[in-house]
Design a protein around this motif. Structure first.
Motif: not given
Ligand code: SF4
Ligand code: SF4
Length: 489
Positions: A319-345
């Protein structure tokens, strides 16, 4: 260039984990795990040959350089520029407070909303026109306009005015343009749905769980069930706009913190594919009601971890279901991309990634600044669209001060923290909690939550279970590049 055959340690942070393991994280967030013996070997090594089999993994991830020091520094700089692309782009998220009136009276309302019948709390056409002009003076190639309140649909004509004007200006500016209505979903009209469909607008909303939990703190001012109307209007908008037109976030209170698994099931049953598990913030009515709504940060971390365990299990069962805060942190940890989540910059995203335009034209670097103003403190007022240009508002001393004081790399203790490349600063929150914008982060609620969540995620990454990693990558790849959870309601 370094002398031939010498070894240079590039900057990194480290943390001793359980057992004899040491986590290393470099400035760009690339990480590796070694044991204590290898850590000593790394610190003592003078030449590449001293590192044995550690040499290639550490060099490949930019923890060391040898004769190619200049090239290594250049590569690190390129990666850092990519990770921080949001700074070059400048403000992309523009939250526009269409009205402070609201049909709900939520116990944790951060916006200190007012009664729907109250006068003088709506954005006027004159202010709305100016807001759009200022937004389009932002150099950002992407613009996301989020309609906030109160309940923004109570002043619907202003939403239409802003959308039409933004689209008109964008014929020339050609930016990536997005609109999101942050609504409690107590209201719905056929013509609104038609407008949203035609202008590709989405809704962001809040759902606190099953009926008794939702109605407990998201109270409708007319004493009817806010849950019943929410359910009816959610179905209406999905039918009329599209099935994925509404995303939701959960505000965690003392009453639902022990029921997150059940709430996730409820979200699933209602057709959501993600949830944003949001803790209470110290603003607005939430401050007044803290005694009966609040909980220690450590309790939040425990509940959050348990919810993620449950989500991982669900995903592994198909069943695909994600948690957005974890998703955002994982994006930061595992990819080289810039992330725009205002609260954690770092520097803080306040003002440079996101900005808030209050109904009266006042501009704040973050929603919390506006909420603080509603509580009587205008410390974070940047200017007013009625009398000032984009340059005057965003180039003023306040934003410069926030940028200067909110670089995690220079904050006491954070400067040495292994999670620093994934963390951020929230100067408005520190000001509310501690009276100054630098705050005292280690030991704070903010730090306890972030460190607890990052400890958990790194535990999973280090275990490197193939099936868990598949779940994490599915979150990043299918949903992650959206990457800016909406503020919700
Ligand atoms: S939290 Fe949102 S929906 Fe609830 S009272 Fe405040 S503005 Fe209204
Ligand atoms: S706030 Fe805490 S987790 Fe974040 S960088 Fe600072 S010390 Fe680390």
């Amino acid at each position: 260039m370094s002398a031939a055959g010498t070894l240079t340690l590039l900057p990194f942070h480290f943390k001793k984990l359980g057992g004899d393991r040491v986590l290393l994280v470099n400035l760009n967030g690339e990480f590796t795990l070694i044991d204590e013996g290898q850590f000593s070997q790394l610190l003592e090594a003078r030449r590449p040959g001293d590192l044995g089999s550690l040499y290639f993994p550490l060099k490949g991830r930019h923890f060391i350089a040898d004769d190619d020091l200049d090239l290594a520094i250049e590569l690190m700089a390129v990666k850092m520029r990519s990770k921080r692309a949001y700074m070059r782009d400048f403000t992309a998220l523009h939250m526009v407070v269409i009205t402070a009136r609201c049909s709900c009276m939520c116990d944790y309302c951060q916006a200190s909303s007012t009664d729907p019948a109250s006068k003088g709390f709506d954005m006027t056409p004159e202010v709305a026109e100016k807001v759009v002009e200022v937004i389009f003076d932002s150099p950002s190639p992407g613009v996301k306009i989020e309609f906030q309140g109160g309940e923004p649909t109570l002043n619907w004509p202003i939403i239409e005015l802003i959308v039409k004007k933004a689209e008109k200006l964008n014929r020339k500016k050609k930016k990536y343009l997005d609109f999101v209505v942050c609504s409690n979903l107590l209201h719905a009209e056929e013509k609104w749905a038609k407008f949203c469909r035609e202008h590709r607008m989405a809704f962001s909303t809040s759902l606190d769980g099953p009926k008794e939990l939702h109605d407990l703190h998201r109270r409708s001012r007319d004493n009817g069930s806010s849950y019943d109307r929410f359910v009816r209007n959610l179905a209406f908008y999905r039918r009329s706009i599209n099935p994925q037109s509404c995303s939701a976030l959960l505000t965690i209170t003392r009453d639902n913190i022990t029921r997150l698994r059940e709430i996730i099931d409820h979200y699933l049953g209602m057709g959501f594919r993600s949830i944003f598990l949001r803790g209470l913030n110290p603003y607005g009515f939430a401050v007044k009601n803290r005694d009966h709504l609040g909980y220690p940060a450590r309790e939040f971390v425990e509940a959050y971890r348990d919810a993620l365990e449950y989500l991982i299990e669900l995903n592994m069962k198909g069943t695909y279901f994600s948690e957005l805060y974890a998703e955002f942190l994982l994006l930061r940890i595992l990819t080289p991309f810039s992330t725009g989540f205002v609260d954690l910059q770092s520097p803080a995203g306040a003002g440079i990634s996101g900005a808030v335009y209050d109904y009266n034209g006042e501009v704040y670097p973050a929603d919390e600044g506006r909420m603080l103003a509603r509580m009587g403190d205008k410390r974070f007022l940047m200017g007013n669209v009625l009398h000032q240009s984009h340059g005057e508002i965003f180039g003023g001393p306040l934003l410069r001060e926030l940028v200067r004081e909110s670089c995690v790399e220079m904050l006491p203790m954070c400067a040495q923290c292994v999670y620093q490349p994934y963390c951020g600063a929230d100067p408005v929150r520190y000001y509310v909690e501690r009276g100054d914008i630098r705050g005292r982060r280690p030991g704070s609620e903010f730090c306890t939550k972030n460190m607890g969540i990052l400890d958990y995620l790194f535990g999973k990454l280090i275990e490197n279970d193939e099936r868990v990693m598949e779940v994490f990558w599915s979150w990043i790849q299918r949903e992650g590049f959206r990457c800016v959870p909406d503020e919700g309601k």
